[in-house]
Design a protein around this motif. Sequence first.
Motif, PDB file in Angstrom:
ATOM      1  N   LEU A   1       4.766   5.708   7.318  1.00 21.33           N
ATOM      2  CA  LEU A   1       4.197   6.957   7.813  1.00 21.33           C
ATOM      3  C   LEU A   1       4.813   8.126   7.054  1.00 21.33           C
ATOM      4  O   LEU A   1       5.991   8.103   6.684  1.00 21.33           O
ATOM      5  CB  LEU A   1       4.439   7.096   9.307  1.00 21.33           C
TER       6      LEU A   1
ATOM      7  N   ALA B   1      -6.592   8.315   5.289  1.00 21.28           N
ATOM      8  CA  ALA B   1      -6.381   8.059   6.714  1.00 21.28           C
ATOM      9  C   ALA B   1      -6.056   9.382   7.392  1.00 21.28           C
ATOM     10  O   ALA B   1      -5.155  10.099   6.941  1.00 21.28           O
ATOM     11  CB  ALA B   1      -5.240   7.066   6.905  1.00 21.28           C
ATOM     12  N   GLN B   2      -6.804   9.691   8.433  1.00 15.57           N
ATOM     13  CA  GLN B   2      -6.599  10.963   9.130  1.00 15.57           C
ATOM     14  C   GLN B   2      -6.001  10.711  10.514  1.00 15.57           C
ATOM     15  O   GLN B   2      -6.695  10.247  11.401  1.00 15.57           O
ATOM     16  CB  GLN B   2      -7.941  11.694   9.259  1.00 15.57           C
ATOM     17  N   PRO B   3      -4.691  10.995  10.673  1.00 14.31           N
ATOM     18  CA  PRO B   3      -4.092  10.831  12.009  1.00 14.31           C
ATOM     19  C   PRO B   3      -4.661  11.867  12.973  1.00 14.31           C
ATOM     20  O   PRO B   3      -5.299  12.832  12.542  1.00 14.31           O
ATOM     21  CB  PRO B   3      -2.609  11.082  11.775  1.00 14.31           C
TER      22      PRO B   3
ATOM     23  N   PRO C   1       1.491  -2.188   5.068  1.00 14.66           N
ATOM     24  CA  PRO C   1       0.955  -0.854   5.393  1.00 14.66           C
ATOM     25  C   PRO C   1       1.835   0.242   4.814  1.00 14.66           C
ATOM     26  O   PRO C   1       3.049   0.062   4.670  1.00 14.66           O
ATOM     27  CB  PRO C   1       0.964  -0.830   6.915  1.00 14.66           C
ATOM     28  N   PRO C   2       1.226   1.383   4.470  1.00 15.22           N
ATOM     29  CA  PRO C   2       2.038   2.495   3.954  1.00 15.22           C
ATOM     30  C   PRO C   2       2.979   2.996   5.051  1.00 15.22           C
ATOM     31  O   PRO C   2       2.625   2.977   6.229  1.00 15.22           O
ATOM     32  CB  PRO C   2       1.005   3.555   3.587  1.00 15.22           C
TER      33      PRO C   2
ATOM     34  N   LEU D   1       0.825  -1.212   0.000  1.00 19.28           N
ATOM     35  CA  LEU D   1       0.000   0.000   0.000  1.00 19.28           C
ATOM     36  C   LEU D   1       0.859   1.262   0.000  1.00 19.28           C
ATOM     37  O   LEU D   1       0.366   2.360  -0.237  1.00 19.28           O
ATOM     38  CB  LEU D   1      -0.938  -0.005   1.214  1.00 19.28           C
TER      39      LEU D   1
ATOM     40  N   GLN E   1      -3.475  11.094   4.938  1.00 21.33           N
ATOM     41  CA  GLN E   1      -2.653  10.275   4.046  1.00 21.33           C
ATOM     42  C   GLN E   1      -3.581   9.516   3.096  1.00 21.33           C
ATOM     43  O   GLN E   1      -4.490   8.822   3.553  1.00 21.33           O
ATOM     44  CB  GLN E   1      -1.849   9.310   4.909  1.00 21.33           C
ATOM     45  N   THR E   2      -3.362   9.646   1.820  1.00 24.27           N
ATOM     46  CA  THR E   2      -4.185   8.938   0.845  1.00 24.27           C
ATOM     47  C   THR E   2      -3.620   7.533   0.642  1.00 24.27           C
ATOM     48  O   THR E   2      -2.415   7.371   0.476  1.00 24.27           O
ATOM     49  CB  THR E   2      -4.190   9.701  -0.497  1.00 24.27           C
ATOM     50  N   VAL E   3      -4.501   6.536   0.680  1.00 25.71           N
ATOM     51  CA  VAL E   3      -4.062   5.150   0.489  1.00 25.71           C
ATOM     52  C   VAL E   3      -4.915   4.501  -0.597  1.00 25.71           C
ATOM     53  O   VAL E   3      -6.130   4.395  -0.445  1.00 25.71           O
ATOM     54  CB  VAL E   3      -4.196   4.331   1.791  1.00 25.71           C
TER      55      VAL E   3
END
Lengths: 289, 243
Positions: free
Chosen positions: B213, B66-68, B210-211, B18, B74-76
């Motif tokens: 960070l 994904a919103q930390p 996983p992407p 990803l 972060q776009t996945v």
Amino acid sequence: MHPAPSIILFTTLSGLGFGLLAFLGLGLPPVTGWVAFVFFFLANALAVGGLLASVTHLANPKNAIKAFREWRSSWLSREGVLAVASLLVMGVFAVALVFFDIRLRTVGALGALLSLATVFTTSMIYTQLKTVPRWNEWTTPPIFMLHALGGGALLAGQPRLAAILLIALGLLMMWAWIKGDEKSLAGTTMETATGLGRIGKMRLLEPPHSGQNYLLKEMAYEVGRKHAQKLRILSLLLGYALPAALMLLFTVHHLTALIAIIAHLIGVAAGRWLFFAEAAHVQRLYYGK
Amino acid sequence: MTSLPQSTEKKLGLVIDLDTCVGCHACVVSCKEWNTSNYGSALSDVDAYGPEPQGTFLNRVHSFEAQPESGCSQTVHFPKSCLHCEDAPCVTVCPTGASYKREEDGIVLVNEADCMGCGLCAWSCPYGARELDQIFGVMKKCTLCVDRIYNENIPEEDRVPSCVRTCPAGARHFGDLGDPDSDVSRLVASRDGMDLMPEMGTKPVNKYLPPRLKDVPSDAALEATHKTPEGLFAWLDKALEKL
């Protein structure tokens, strides 16, 4: 889940038919001759009619005959096997009773057991699905069984028993609705679906396709859920409360029985529609729903 | 038999990175192209050139954000196809024996000659990896390109699933996840590869990496660099003030 009319018809009618067959197998009511013929005709019409309706749900029905093969692993296959077995055993019992006035008690009892087992296997088709948390509950099999027994008692002219069973069923339905609402997707979220909860909160940025597809139509059904509360009340009143009241408070004759049965059928169909329409599948999370 | 094998000799599957996937959908297109003309019936389209096109695909790319808790989102891009689960619920629910898991390599397949199109396997799949073809009425799913990976009539470098062969970013990897020394298993170990919806108990063979960070920009980098104008801009600033 998509509330396919064929499946609603199937579970409603077949459940009722197998319920009536179970009572007839146990000698309730103790009918013989042509009256028995009418009872068996009704029970078989409901059970077989429902099964035929379920075949129309298949996209490739020419292979339906192969569904008897995998009874070792598949609840759907077990249902097919048991449905045919109960119809055959009850057929022998019915022919002996109607045409020869012989009551084969053991055959009848076996037929009754098989009929109820058939309804149990139907319930397990839904109960086994972890992917639909609302169905994956201990309440699903007793709800299906009580539908068959309560409706069967109603058709078999057992007013007190029918009333007790239907009241118990109504209460269990309420419990299952409340628990199902609480359970929702049982802890499966967009974060567990994507495994990306470690970064943060997920939202769908762009779906994989702009149009419809099988998954959305089948697994992300949403229409009509706003009517859920109304339908729940309608289902409780017509399906269980009214028939139970008619059976307990009035002297039972053909008219009250007919009203009770029709109300019960409408109520059960409404409840079954909800059973599908309200059931949320975890797949929908990949579509941000 | 729709009972699952006790164990499989190999666990062939995909590892999807990803971090690398750019969301170009090339794997979706190449998958459709290969599989509509090979194993089983075609992957049909309905109203392909009309206002409401839809069709059967074995692989689809979702895009998430994904919103930390703090900082940038972060776009996945998230390709999704059959995960060839070890405890595949889609196999055991099948009444006809059409759905099965191969003992030799763990690939989950549908024998279309036996499928009656009841759709129960699609209901049992948490991932939406099975689609009932709307024209042919049989269940379609990823075959892991079983007709490529053992195919001696095509060049050796093509003997991988079509999606893997085509991915321009190199985000898709194919191999034996049952062998701890295989390239894919090492990749999974080194990059903290993960299962989707582990709570469903399906034990997926396919893994997702996983992407990584995102870099967090330092506060200094976000500071305005020209607070007080100089030179020509200083003169302009003054002149404009006087107007």
